[in-house]
Structure formats: C-alpha cells, structure tokens
Design a protein around this motif. Structure first.
Motif, short mmCIF file in Angstrom:
data_model
loop_
_atom_site.label_atom_id
_atom_site.label_comp_id
_atom_site.label_asym_id
_atom_site.label_seq_id
_atom_site.Cartn_x
_atom_site.Cartn_y
_atom_site.Cartn_z
N THR A 186 12.78 -36.50 17.56
CA THR A 186 11.50 -37.15 17.77
C THR A 186 10.82 -37.26 16.42
N LEU A 187 10.22 -38.42 16.15
CA LEU A 187 9.41 -38.57 14.95
C LEU A 187 7.96 -38.52 15.38
N VAL A 188 7.25 -37.49 14.96
CA VAL A 188 5.82 -37.38 15.23
C VAL A 188 5.09 -37.98 14.03
N THR A 189 4.34 -39.04 14.30
CA THR A 189 3.53 -39.69 13.28
C THR A 189 2.07 -39.42 13.60
N ILE A 190 1.36 -38.81 12.68
CA ILE A 190 -0.07 -38.55 12.85
C ILE A 190 -0.79 -39.45 11.86
N LEU A 191 -1.59 -40.37 12.41
CA LEU A 191 -2.24 -41.37 11.58
C LEU A 191 -3.75 -41.28 11.74
N THR A 192 -4.45 -41.16 10.59
CA THR A 192 -5.91 -41.10 10.59
C THR A 192 -6.53 -42.13 9.66
N ALA A 193 -5.75 -42.76 8.83
CA ALA A 193 -6.26 -43.65 7.79
C ALA A 193 -6.98 -44.87 8.36
N PRO A 194 -8.10 -45.26 7.75
CA PRO A 194 -8.83 -46.43 8.23
C PRO A 194 -8.30 -47.76 7.68
N GLU A 195 -7.52 -47.72 6.61
CA GLU A 195 -7.07 -48.95 5.96
C GLU A 195 -5.95 -49.62 6.76
N VAL A 230 3.45 -41.05 18.46
CA VAL A 230 2.37 -41.37 17.54
C VAL A 230 1.07 -40.77 18.05
N MET A 231 0.37 -40.04 17.17
CA MET A 231 -0.97 -39.57 17.50
C MET A 231 -1.94 -40.19 16.51
N LEU A 232 -2.93 -40.88 17.07
CA LEU A 232 -3.95 -41.56 16.28
C LEU A 232 -5.25 -40.77 16.38
N CYS A 233 -5.92 -40.57 15.25
CA CYS A 233 -7.19 -39.85 15.27
C CYS A 233 -8.13 -40.49 14.25
N GLY A 234 -9.40 -40.26 14.43
CA GLY A 234 -10.39 -40.83 13.53
C GLY A 234 -10.33 -42.34 13.57
N PRO A 235 -10.56 -43.00 12.43
CA PRO A 235 -10.58 -44.47 12.41
C PRO A 235 -9.28 -45.11 12.88
N ALA A 236 -8.16 -44.46 12.67
CA ALA A 236 -6.88 -45.02 13.09
C ALA A 236 -6.77 -45.12 14.61
N ALA A 237 -7.50 -44.29 15.33
CA ALA A 237 -7.44 -44.32 16.79
C ALA A 237 -8.03 -45.62 17.35
N ASP A 238 -8.78 -46.34 16.53
CA ASP A 238 -9.28 -47.64 16.97
C ASP A 238 -8.14 -48.61 17.27
N LEU A 239 -6.95 -48.35 16.75
CA LEU A 239 -5.77 -49.17 17.07
C LEU A 239 -5.48 -49.14 18.57
N ALA A 240 -5.85 -48.07 19.23
CA ALA A 240 -5.55 -47.88 20.65
C ALA A 240 -6.57 -48.51 21.59
N LEU A 241 -7.60 -49.11 21.04
CA LEU A 241 -8.66 -49.68 21.86
C LEU A 241 -8.30 -51.07 22.40
N LYS A 242 -8.68 -51.31 23.65
CA LYS A 242 -8.52 -52.66 24.21
C LYS A 242 -9.33 -53.65 23.38
N LYS A 286 5.87 -42.60 22.73
CA LYS A 286 4.59 -42.08 23.24
C LYS A 286 3.53 -42.35 22.18
N VAL A 287 2.41 -42.93 22.61
CA VAL A 287 1.27 -43.14 21.71
C VAL A 287 0.06 -42.48 22.34
N GLU A 288 -0.61 -41.65 21.55
CA GLU A 288 -1.76 -40.90 22.04
C GLU A 288 -2.89 -40.97 21.03
N VAL A 289 -4.10 -40.77 21.53
CA VAL A 289 -5.24 -40.55 20.64
C VAL A 289 -5.51 -39.05 20.66
N CYS A 290 -6.08 -38.55 19.58
CA CYS A 290 -6.35 -37.11 19.52
C CYS A 290 -7.42 -36.75 20.56
N ALA A 291 -7.39 -35.51 20.97
CA ALA A 291 -8.25 -35.03 22.05
C ALA A 291 -9.74 -35.18 21.75
N ILE A 292 -10.13 -35.22 20.50
CA ILE A 292 -11.55 -35.30 20.17
C ILE A 292 -12.04 -36.72 19.93
#
Length: 149
Positions: free
Chosen positions: A31-40, A63-75, A106-112
């Motif tokens: 499994t490749l776990v990618t944690i992405l937080t970058a806004p760029e 993939v886990m997206l957090c912070g600004p990168a989690a906006d990728l997961a928004l409708k 699997k694509v997730e946003v961080c819990a916070i």
C-alpha cells in the motif's frame, strides 16, 4: 530554518519519497500511503501523478488529504483543484478521482478537516471518507506500506 526553507525542504522530501515509491516495483500486498497537505496546485498534481504511477505498478493507493489539500475532496472544490495542469490537461481533483477507481484505492480527509471547516460529510465527493486516526496510524506502521508525505 525559516518557514519558507522548511516548507521547501518538506516538499522536496515528499516528492523524493513519492518518486522512490513510484519507481520501486510494488508487490500485490503493498500500500502506498500518500499524505498531502500542500495548498499549491502543482504540488497536489505531482503527488497525484506519483500516487497514480505507483498504483499502476501494483501498490494500493491510500491518500489522506488534510489542510488546504483536503479541498480536493470537496464537491464544490476551488478552481485550483479543478483547473487543468500541463502536460496532462486535468486538474489534481480529476486525477485523484481517477486514482479512486483503481484497485484497493482509498481517499480520505483527515479527521480534523471537516470540524475545522464547519462542514459535514455531505460536502465530500462520493467515495471520499473521513480518516480514523487509529486506522491511519496502523496503515502507516504496516510493514507492507510505502510512505509518501
């Protein structure tokens, strides 16, 4: 270290780790776990490209997206998530959605993310879930996991 140089160093390290993971031949159990937080957008796109390439070589992408990168997961994602990037002509969100259709993906946003955005799960794209910290920690520690930050 200044904020800029720390960010640059972390971004360079993340891309380097992702590149190494992408060039290694992955076993079916990897499994490749990618944690992405970058806004760029370019950094987000490169993370998605390397995650996809790793998946094409046999790794199950998580993939886990957090912070600004989690906006990728928004409708209703910001334009930076959807604007086409060269040379592929797609945005980071479109590439993420392609990854979501790959085996074991699997694509997730961080819990916070949602609580701090003041939003509920219904703002997320279909198929994107909220990461459980215990499960994510276990995935990161699994012997068959390759990490990309």
């Amino acid at each position: 270290m200044t904020k800029f140089s720390l960010k640059t160093t972390l971004t360079a390290a993340a891309i380097g780790l992702a590149a190494l993971a992408g060039t290694a031949h992955a076993d079916d159990d990897d499994t490749l776990v990618t944690i992405l937080t970058a806004p760029e957008a370019q950094t987000q796109m490169m993370a998605m490209v390397l995650t996809m390439k790793s998946a094409e070589q046999g790794a199950a992408p998580h993939v886990m997206l957090c912070g600004p990168a989690a906006d990728l997961a928004l409708k209703d994602a910001p334009e930076s998530a959807t604007a086409p990037q060269k040379p592929l002509g797609v945005g980071p969100q479109q590439l993420m959605q392609k990854i979501m259709g790959m085996p074991g993906a699997k694509v997730e946003v961080c819990a916070i993310y949602l609580p701090n955005k003041g939003a509920e799960k219904d703002v997320l794209l279909d198929g994107v879930t909220v990461a459980a910290p215990d499960a994510m920690a276990a995935a990161m520690l699994d012997a068959d996991t390759l990490m990309s930050l």
